[in-house]
Design a protein around this motif. Sequence first.
Motif, short mmCIF file in Angstrom:
data_model
loop_
_atom_site.label_atom_id
_atom_site.label_comp_id
_atom_site.label_asym_id
_atom_site.label_seq_id
_atom_site.Cartn_x
_atom_site.Cartn_y
_atom_site.Cartn_z
N TYR B 64 0.88 -1.19 0.00
CA TYR B 64 0.00 0.00 0.00
C TYR B 64 0.90 1.22 0.00
O TYR B 64 1.63 1.46 0.95
CB TYR B 64 -0.89 -0.01 1.25
CG TYR B 64 -1.95 1.07 1.23
CD1 TYR B 64 -1.70 2.35 1.75
CD2 TYR B 64 -3.21 0.81 0.71
CE1 TYR B 64 -2.67 3.32 1.74
CE2 TYR B 64 -4.19 1.79 0.70
CZ TYR B 64 -3.91 3.05 1.22
OH TYR B 64 -4.89 4.02 1.19
N THR B 65 0.86 2.00 -1.10
CA THR B 65 1.73 3.17 -1.18
C THR B 65 0.92 4.44 -1.38
O THR B 65 -0.11 4.43 -2.06
CB THR B 65 2.74 3.06 -2.34
OG1 THR B 65 2.05 3.18 -3.59
CG2 THR B 65 3.51 1.76 -2.31
N VAL B 66 1.37 5.50 -0.75
CA VAL B 66 0.91 6.84 -1.08
C VAL B 66 2.17 7.56 -1.51
O VAL B 66 2.92 8.10 -0.70
CB VAL B 66 0.22 7.54 0.12
CG1 VAL B 66 -0.22 8.95 -0.28
CG2 VAL B 66 -0.97 6.74 0.58
N ALA B 67 2.43 7.51 -2.79
CA ALA B 67 3.67 8.04 -3.36
C ALA B 67 3.42 8.30 -4.83
O ALA B 67 2.60 7.62 -5.45
CB ALA B 67 4.81 7.03 -3.19
N ILE B 84 1.04 -9.74 -4.42
CA ILE B 84 -0.38 -10.09 -4.33
C ILE B 84 -1.24 -8.89 -4.71
O ILE B 84 -2.24 -9.01 -5.41
CB ILE B 84 -0.74 -10.57 -2.91
CG1 ILE B 84 0.03 -11.85 -2.58
CG2 ILE B 84 -2.24 -10.79 -2.77
CD1 ILE B 84 -0.06 -12.27 -1.14
N ALA B 85 -0.88 -7.71 -4.20
CA ALA B 85 -1.62 -6.49 -4.52
C ALA B 85 -0.67 -5.31 -4.41
O ALA B 85 0.09 -5.23 -3.45
CB ALA B 85 -2.80 -6.29 -3.58
N TYR B 86 -0.73 -4.42 -5.39
CA TYR B 86 0.08 -3.19 -5.34
C TYR B 86 -0.87 -2.01 -5.48
O TYR B 86 -1.44 -1.78 -6.54
CB TYR B 86 1.12 -3.16 -6.44
CG TYR B 86 2.16 -2.07 -6.24
CD1 TYR B 86 1.89 -0.74 -6.59
CD2 TYR B 86 3.40 -2.36 -5.68
CE1 TYR B 86 2.82 0.26 -6.38
CE2 TYR B 86 4.34 -1.37 -5.48
CZ TYR B 86 4.05 -0.06 -5.83
OH TYR B 86 4.98 0.94 -5.62
N TRP B 87 -1.05 -1.28 -4.39
CA TRP B 87 -1.91 -0.10 -4.36
C TRP B 87 -1.02 1.11 -4.52
O TRP B 87 -0.11 1.33 -3.72
CB TRP B 87 -2.63 -0.06 -3.00
CG TRP B 87 -3.55 1.10 -2.77
CD1 TRP B 87 -3.20 2.39 -2.49
CD2 TRP B 87 -4.98 1.07 -2.76
NE1 TRP B 87 -4.32 3.15 -2.31
CE2 TRP B 87 -5.42 2.37 -2.45
CE3 TRP B 87 -5.93 0.06 -2.97
CZ2 TRP B 87 -6.78 2.69 -2.36
CZ3 TRP B 87 -7.27 0.37 -2.86
CH2 TRP B 87 -7.68 1.68 -2.57
N CYS B 109 -7.89 6.01 3.04
CA CYS B 109 -9.13 5.21 3.04
C CYS B 109 -8.90 3.78 2.57
O CYS B 109 -9.51 2.85 3.10
CB CYS B 109 -10.22 5.89 2.20
SG CYS B 109 -9.94 5.82 0.42
N GLY B 110 -8.01 3.59 1.62
CA GLY B 110 -7.80 2.25 1.07
C GLY B 110 -7.38 1.25 2.13
O GLY B 110 -7.91 0.15 2.23
N ILE B 111 -6.42 1.64 2.93
CA ILE B 111 -5.91 0.73 3.95
C ILE B 111 -6.96 0.53 5.06
O ILE B 111 -7.09 -0.56 5.63
CB ILE B 111 -4.55 1.19 4.52
CG1 ILE B 111 -3.87 0.08 5.32
CG2 ILE B 111 -4.66 2.46 5.34
CD1 ILE B 111 -3.49 -1.12 4.50
N VAL B 158 -4.45 3.17 -8.73
CA VAL B 158 -4.64 1.81 -9.24
C VAL B 158 -4.39 0.81 -8.11
O VAL B 158 -3.75 1.13 -7.12
CB VAL B 158 -3.68 1.48 -10.41
CG1 VAL B 158 -4.00 2.33 -11.63
CG2 VAL B 158 -2.24 1.63 -10.01
N CYS B 159 -4.91 -0.39 -8.32
CA CYS B 159 -4.56 -1.48 -7.42
C CYS B 159 -4.38 -2.72 -8.28
O CYS B 159 -5.37 -3.26 -8.80
CB CYS B 159 -5.64 -1.70 -6.37
SG CYS B 159 -5.21 -3.06 -5.25
N TYR B 160 -3.15 -3.13 -8.45
CA TYR B 160 -2.88 -4.32 -9.26
C TYR B 160 -3.15 -5.56 -8.41
O TYR B 160 -2.32 -6.02 -7.68
CB TYR B 160 -1.44 -4.32 -9.77
CG TYR B 160 -1.10 -3.12 -10.62
CD1 TYR B 160 0.14 -2.54 -10.57
CD2 TYR B 160 -2.05 -2.56 -11.48
CE1 TYR B 160 0.46 -1.43 -11.35
CE2 TYR B 160 -1.75 -1.45 -12.25
CZ TYR B 160 -0.48 -0.89 -12.18
OH TYR B 160 -0.18 0.20 -12.94
#
Lengths: 82, 247
Positions: B64-67, B84-87, B109-111, B158-160
Amino acid sequence: MDEKKILIKALKLEAQHKPNERIYVGFKSFTYKEFACMLENNSRLDKETKKVVDNFLKQALKMFRENHEFRNKMMTLAGESR
Amino acid sequence: MGCKVFDISGGPVTRKEVEEALKPNPNALFIFYNHGSSDCLWGSVTEKLIDLQNVKLLSNREVYTVACLSAKKLGSKAYAEGCIAYWGYTAEFTFSTEAIKEFQQFANCGIKFKLERKSWSECLKLAKELAKQLASKLTREGKYFSAVLMEHDSEVLVCYNAHPPETKCPLRKLAIKLFGPRRGWKISVKNSLSFLLFGFGLGIAIHDFFIECPSPLRIPPHSFWYGITLILVAFIIANLNSHSLVS
């Protein structure tokens, strides 16, 4: 007046009320006043800053065309409401 | 929430610190709030913490990144390497000083949704809906610069896991169509070139054999077919060993 000019006029008016509020775009930061001036005239900007300004305008235009609430507010602020 | 947290925030962080924190905790969720570039996450002005060289540290992990920008190349590569997931964001993350609370709410909010045990798809959908609501609120309040920035952030989020990375490369699109998103992204340029050359070479050899040989499909088969079978088996074994198609 075309859409872009309406947007720039409205945003410049907003910037007049809040000249020292800041926008952060990655490493770059501008006051509303600085940014509004760049919106109107981006010919002398460096490549990266020009890209920031162009992307902002592109997003604003998209909202103007797709979001009635935003469009009406911009038109009213710019004195273009019917 | 019952989670163990390893917090190495609060100042400049070195690559070594991050690698030493991640390696012994293979399943840990990795949360990153700082500057990013398209191919890396920064720990300080001069040091990259995660880049294309050590991106395998993100395999089998949720990130989970905010960058800014990191989802563009780093996130895609992490996804290809089994993340598994890249936010993250495919362009600059933007915000304004007059709407700090709203941008914080969106960024976090995502996390928060994830900790409520929602799927990554749901988290992404809810985050984008929240961004729309916040942009409307900012519009009503006359904060138009902020509204535009909020919409921008939502668009480049995005969220891969919820969806695979986008690509403009026609060969990559073909690989994804043939092998699915995970395996399609694992295939490198070297792999695809070797597949293409192998396929063409095999095709040319079989085509010429059919032209030159009066009875190409006789029983017992020509030794040509034994040779072709051995080459095919060798190619499959070589690619299985290089994990080009096996996740």
